[in-house]
Scaffold this motif. Structure first.
Motif, PDB file in Angstrom:
ATOM      1  N   GLY A  22     116.217 -14.748 -16.116  1.00 44.73           N
ATOM      2  CA  GLY A  22     117.230 -15.454 -15.343  1.00 44.73           C
ATOM      3  C   GLY A  22     117.154 -16.948 -15.519  1.00 44.73           C
ATOM      4  O   GLY A  22     118.176 -17.639 -15.579  1.00 44.73           O
ATOM      5  N   LEU A  41     127.704 -12.207 -21.260  1.00 47.93           N
ATOM      6  CA  LEU A  41     127.078 -10.944 -21.653  1.00 47.93           C
ATOM      7  C   LEU A  41     126.450 -11.055 -23.032  1.00 47.93           C
ATOM      8  O   LEU A  41     125.311 -10.613 -23.248  1.00 47.93           O
ATOM      9  CB  LEU A  41     128.111  -9.817 -21.629  1.00 47.93           C
ATOM     10  N   GLY A  44     123.239 -12.950 -22.829  1.00 46.51           N
ATOM     11  CA  GLY A  44     122.148 -12.141 -22.298  1.00 46.51           C
ATOM     12  C   GLY A  44     121.571 -11.189 -23.333  1.00 46.51           C
ATOM     13  O   GLY A  44     120.356 -11.023 -23.436  1.00 46.51           O
ATOM     14  N   LEU A 242     116.634  -7.740 -18.772  1.00 45.99           N
ATOM     15  CA  LEU A 242     117.316  -7.360 -17.534  1.00 45.99           C
ATOM     16  C   LEU A 242     117.748  -8.596 -16.760  1.00 45.99           C
ATOM     17  O   LEU A 242     118.880  -8.669 -16.263  1.00 45.99           O
ATOM     18  CB  LEU A 242     116.390  -6.496 -16.681  1.00 45.99           C
ATOM     19  N   VAL A 245     120.859 -10.523 -18.447  1.00 49.96           N
ATOM     20  CA  VAL A 245     122.229 -10.009 -18.311  1.00 49.96           C
ATOM     21  C   VAL A 245     122.663  -9.892 -16.858  1.00 49.96           C
ATOM     22  O   VAL A 245     123.793  -9.472 -16.586  1.00 49.96           O
ATOM     23  CB  VAL A 245     122.365  -8.630 -19.004  1.00 49.96           C
ATOM     24  N   THR A 246     121.798 -10.271 -15.922  1.00 50.22           N
ATOM     25  CA  THR A 246     122.167 -10.164 -14.501  1.00 50.22           C
ATOM     26  C   THR A 246     122.072 -11.527 -13.811  1.00 50.22           C
ATOM     27  O   THR A 246     123.045 -12.260 -13.737  1.00 50.22           O
ATOM     28  CB  THR A 246     121.275  -9.135 -13.785  1.00 50.22           C
ATOM     29  N   ILE A 247     120.892 -11.863 -13.335  1.00 50.31           N
ATOM     30  CA  ILE A 247     120.733 -13.063 -12.521  1.00 50.31           C
ATOM     31  C   ILE A 247     120.950 -14.351 -13.315  1.00 50.31           C
ATOM     32  O   ILE A 247     121.218 -15.415 -12.739  1.00 50.31           O
ATOM     33  CB  ILE A 247     119.330 -13.064 -11.860  1.00 50.31           C
ATOM     34  N   ARG A 249     123.413 -15.290 -14.879  1.00 54.65           N
ATOM     35  CA  ARG A 249     124.793 -15.785 -14.811  1.00 54.65           C
ATOM     36  C   ARG A 249     124.894 -17.054 -13.989  1.00 54.65           C
ATOM     37  O   ARG A 249     125.701 -17.936 -14.278  1.00 54.65           O
ATOM     38  CB  ARG A 249     125.704 -14.694 -14.239  1.00 54.65           C
TER      39      ARG A 249
END
Length: 364
Positions: A22, A41, A44, A242, A245-247, A249
């Motif tokens: 992240g 995306l 990530g 992980l 591609v999530t936090i 952003r």
């Protein structure tokens, strides 16, 4: 059978890797995302691949040495490893919640230094050498980028001409039997070259981040013999992916848009300055403050461009209009309050990790 305590340790290591992804994805790919070169995306996914490559190759040395250089002796029992990882992951999580990427290396060194202080086993000379470079390198990044922004940016932009066009960079040619990618009608060859350069350097930065930061998630567990090197690298890289591609952003928004508006040329300047400094520090064995260097490069470039706009001379009515337009854009080029928030949190996160680890291990 895996013990419950080891499962806790693995979970904390994944949590650290998740927050590493992240935090560092925003720094590596923020300029590329902010300039429209890649999507969040895609950033990530690229971060995941190149962080794994960096960890699997160069990162092995960092995993081996991280637990032995800062603290004298062999302090990393399984419970101690879990405690150190907890403070690293917890501190990084707070920074990600605020959308500000913090230095994983600084946070990890801070947590381990807290352990060393508590046990009177800190290698003070090593820590002071690392800290001195952490002070000097961001200043170099700021001033080099600032001078480019103030005195050379226009010349660089004119030479490489990598302004982005509307629409996609590529299109599929379906005339043949097999669809093949080609440049879209609106895409110029120079734009395509610029995008390749920006994304390529971002991937190199992701490689460097993986090489240095995979160790922050797993070195204590590998050093204690609870996890093999290969298994640890795969675990940390998966967790980084992980988080990427999530936090990530939120940190992508902060680095790509929150500090300074970055056209593709500016993204290229920031990436070159940051990647060069990080590589140079890694070559002399210093754990690079990857996040801080890239942040200060971004801020320096925005400051240089903003002060150039503020210092323009007004000589007639047409210039008055042009100068007013430039002054309006200063707020986009350089945002002091956003910068202050980022710098304050980036220094607070390692401090929290150090103080927390010291307090815990003092009463261990």
């Amino acid at each position: 059978m895996i013990s419950l305590l080891l499962l806790v340790g693995l979970a904390v290591a994944v949590f650290v890797g998740f927050n590493v992804g992240g935090s560092n994805t925003g720094v590596a790919f923020g300029p590329a995302v902010g300039s429209g070169a890649v999507s969040k995306l895609a950033a990530g996914l690229l971060m995941t691949v190149f962080a794994l490559l960096g960890g699997w190759t160069v990162g092995r040395r960092v995993v081996t040495t991280l637990g032995s250089n800062l603290v004298v002796g062999d302090p990393f029992t399984l419970p101690v490893s879990i405690g150190v990882l907890f403070f690293i992951g917890g501190s990084l999580f707070v920074s990600n919640v605020f959308g500000v990427p913090a230095s994983t290396s600084m946070t990890a060194v801070g947590a381990i230094a807290g352990l060393g202080l508590a046990q009177n086993a800190l290698a003070t000379a090593v820590v002071l050498e690392i800290i001195s470079w952490w002070i000097v390198a961001p200043l170099i990044a700021f001033w080099v980028s600032g001078m480019v922004g103030r005195y050379a940016y226009d010349a660089v932009e004119e030479r490489i001409a990598v302004d982005t066009s509307d629409g996609s960079l590529l299109a599929l040619d379906t005339d043949g039997r097999v669809p093949t990618p080609q440049l879209a009608d609106e895409t110029t060859p120079r734009e395509a070259t610029g995008v390749v350069l920006v994304v390529g350097i971002a991937c190199f930065m992701a490689f460097s981040a993986g090489a240095s930061n995979v160790a922050n998630a797993i070195a204590p567990l590998v050093g204690s013999g609870q996890l093999t090197m290969n298994a640890g690298i795969l675990l940390a890289s998966g967790a980084i992916g992980l988080g990427a591609v999530t936090i990530a952003r939120r940190t992508l928004d902060t680095m790509g848009e929150g500090l300074t508006e970055l056209p593709l040329t500016a993204a290229l300047v920031v990436a070159v300055v940051s990647a060069t400094l990080v590589t140079a520090l890694s070559a002399i064995g210093i754990p690079a403050s990857f996040v801080v260097i890239a942040t200060m490069s971004t801020v320096g470039l925005g400051w240089g461009r903003a002060t150039r706009a503020e210092g323009a001379l007004v000589v007639d009515a047409d210039d008055v209009v042009e100068e007013l337009e430039q002054e309006v854009s200063v707020g986009d080029l350089y945002r002091p309050w956003a910068t202050l928030r980022v710098v304050a949190l980036q220094n607070a996160v390692p401090a929290v990790a150090t103080i927390g680890a010291y307090a815990l291990f003092s009463v261990w």
